[in-house]
Design an enzyme around this catalytic site. Structure first.
Site, PDB file in Angstrom:
ATOM      1  CB  ALA A   1      -0.921  -0.006   1.217  1.00  0.00           C
ATOM      2  CB  VAL A   2       3.424   2.524  -2.103  1.00  0.00           C
ATOM      3  CG1 VAL A   2       4.237   1.474  -1.364  1.00  0.00           C
ATOM      4  CG2 VAL A   2       3.125   2.055  -3.514  1.00  0.00           C
TER       5      VAL A   2
ATOM      6  CE  LYS B   1      -2.802  11.081  -5.369  1.00  0.00           C
ATOM      7  NZ  LYS B   1      -3.376  11.781  -6.540  1.00  0.00           N
ATOM      8  CE1 TYR B   2      -3.831   0.410  -6.205  1.00  0.00           C
ATOM      9  CE2 TYR B   2      -2.701   2.456  -6.776  1.00  0.00           C
ATOM     10  CZ  TYR B   2      -3.428   1.344  -7.159  1.00  0.00           C
ATOM     11  OH  TYR B   2      -3.755   1.155  -8.483  1.00  0.00           O
TER      12      TYR B   2
ATOM     13  CB  ILE C   1      -3.848  -3.066  -0.912  1.00  0.00           C
ATOM     14  CG1 ILE C   1      -4.417  -2.578   0.413  1.00  0.00           C
ATOM     15  CG2 ILE C   1      -3.601  -1.924  -1.891  1.00  0.00           C
ATOM     16  CD1 ILE C   1      -4.575  -3.648   1.457  1.00  0.00           C
TER      17      ILE C   1
ATOM     18  N   GLY D   1     -10.946 -12.794 -16.546  1.00  0.00           N
ATOM     19  CA  GLY D   1     -11.116 -12.424 -17.944  1.00  0.00           C
ATOM     20  C   GLY D   1     -10.732 -13.500 -18.939  1.00  0.00           C
TER      21      GLY D   1
ATOM     22  CD  GLU E   1      -1.743 -11.185 -14.184  1.00  0.00           C
ATOM     23  OE1 GLU E   1      -2.411 -11.003 -13.145  1.00  0.00           O
ATOM     24  OE2 GLU E   1      -2.065 -10.724 -15.303  1.00  0.00           O
TER      25      GLU E   1
END
Length: 365
Positions: free
Chosen positions: A130-131, A133-134, A220, A243, A312
């Site tokens: 969590a960096v 604005k997250y 997050i 997806g 990923e």
């Protein structure tokens, strides 16, 4: 005369050997050889003897055998519906072609699963980044996780953040806690996801492996909506990307197709396309995979290339040749951007709708 001498000689020799063996036994009995030992496991198949120190040593045993998902021990007298060999989910496949479970709602009994794993009492680590604005997503993730994620089990949320003061004060259940780990800020969102592999590798090696038996890597910007339980635990659990899980030929998967990249997967190969937003497994197996993604990304960087979908892409390369022990359906990571089909009976966790241009450090580019 000679016969008598031979008999006497043999008798004396036999008595001497008895006395000598008794002396050796007494001597050895008084020697203390310190040692440490844990039950044999895939990381510790045998003891290592240090001849210089006369001490038995072993490699770190990452997971107490009593907490392994293979020990499916249930208490007597538990009440639950009788399982059937003839009825169940018929609208989806519930097993892979390498005979691993493919988990959907309706393919397991939560009463049985919860009893089995509550007896194991495993320690579960959840790593999130969590960096910038997250950090705004932390409250929703943590509060919903306390309602639905591995309820009743011991969980530690490891939060990598550059804004420690923004980590909310959330009420946690007994046996659950938060560990805050400071990390530097990033200028690109691509660097954010790649740095998660770096910081996770370092922290697992130095800290988490002493505090957890299982580990999940999660994004997050997600909220839990329904049970995300012990049925998700295995040696290695991968989640189908929402997806690309049906009606898509594997050549249409967004694998890395450039041979220059370490994440390269040739056309005509592939099983499924897995998301990197949720994956988990035994601590040491996860450590190998996280470290693999980090090191492969570093090799790509040396060659001035970045895999099309960062970690990923490397994750999918790894799982192609190192099959996961359990595959979790898209119930285990949906998205608020998409309406579920009839095969999705419930959504366990979902990624939030957000303005990427506003929350990402490089405006989503």
């Amino acid at each position: 005369m000679l016969l008598n001498i031979s008999k006497a000689h043999i008798l004396v020799s036999f008595v001497f050997l008895l006395i000598l063996s008794g002396a050796i036994y007494t001597y050895l009995e008084n020697i203390t050889i310190p040692f440490t030992f844990c039950q044999p496991c895939h990381e510790n198949p045998e003891s290592v003897v240090d001849e210089a120190e006369k001490r038995v040593e072993t490699k770190h045993c990452p997971l107490d055998d009593s907490r392994r998902s293979g020990n499916l021990i249930m208490k007597a007298g538990l009440s639950y519906p009788q399982p059937s060999t003839l009825t169940g989910r018929t609208d989806v496949n519930s097993v892979t072609n390498w005979n691993a479970p493919l988990v959907w709602e309706g393919t397991f009994d939560p009463v049985v699963i919860d009893d089995i794993y509550s007896r194991m009492n495993p320690r579960v680590a959840v790593v999130v980044l969590a960096v910038g604005k997250y950090t705004r997503f932390l409250k929703g993730f943590l509060e919903s996780g306390e309602k639905y994620f591995l309820v009743g089990l011991r969980v530690t949320y490891y939060i990598f953040t550059d804004n420690e003061q923004d980590v909310p004060n959330v009420t946690l259940s007994e046996g659950r806690k938060i560990t805050i780990l400071p990390v530097p800020s990033a200028k690109r969102w691509q660097d954010v996801v790649l740095s998660k592999m770096k910081w996770a590798t370092v922290t697992i090696d130095k800290q988490i492996r002493n505090e957890a038996d299982y580990l999940f890597m999660m994004d997050i910007d997600s909220v839990f909506h329904n049970r995300f339980g012990a049925e998700s635990l295995s040696q290695m659990s991968a989640v189908l990307h929402r997806g690309f899980y049906k009606n898509i030929n594997r050549d249409g998967f967004p694998y890395e197709r450039r041979p220059e990249s370490k994440a390269y997967i040739p056309a005509g190969e592939g099983d499924y396309y897995y998301t990197a937003a949720v994956w988990g497994g035994y601590l040491e197996d996860m450590y190998r995979l996280v470290k693999y993604c980090y090191e492969q990304s570093e090799e790509d960087a040396k060659n001035n290339i970045e895999a099309v979908w960062q970690e990923e892409s490397h994750l999918n390369k790894y799982f192609l040749y190192n099959k996961p022990a359990k595959v979790l359906s898209p119930e285990y990571l949906w998205s608020d951007y998409d309406a579920p089909g009839s095969d999705i009976k419930l959504i366990r966790i979902s990624q939030l709708v957000k303005d990427y241009a506003e929350v990402r450090p490089n405006g989503g580019q």
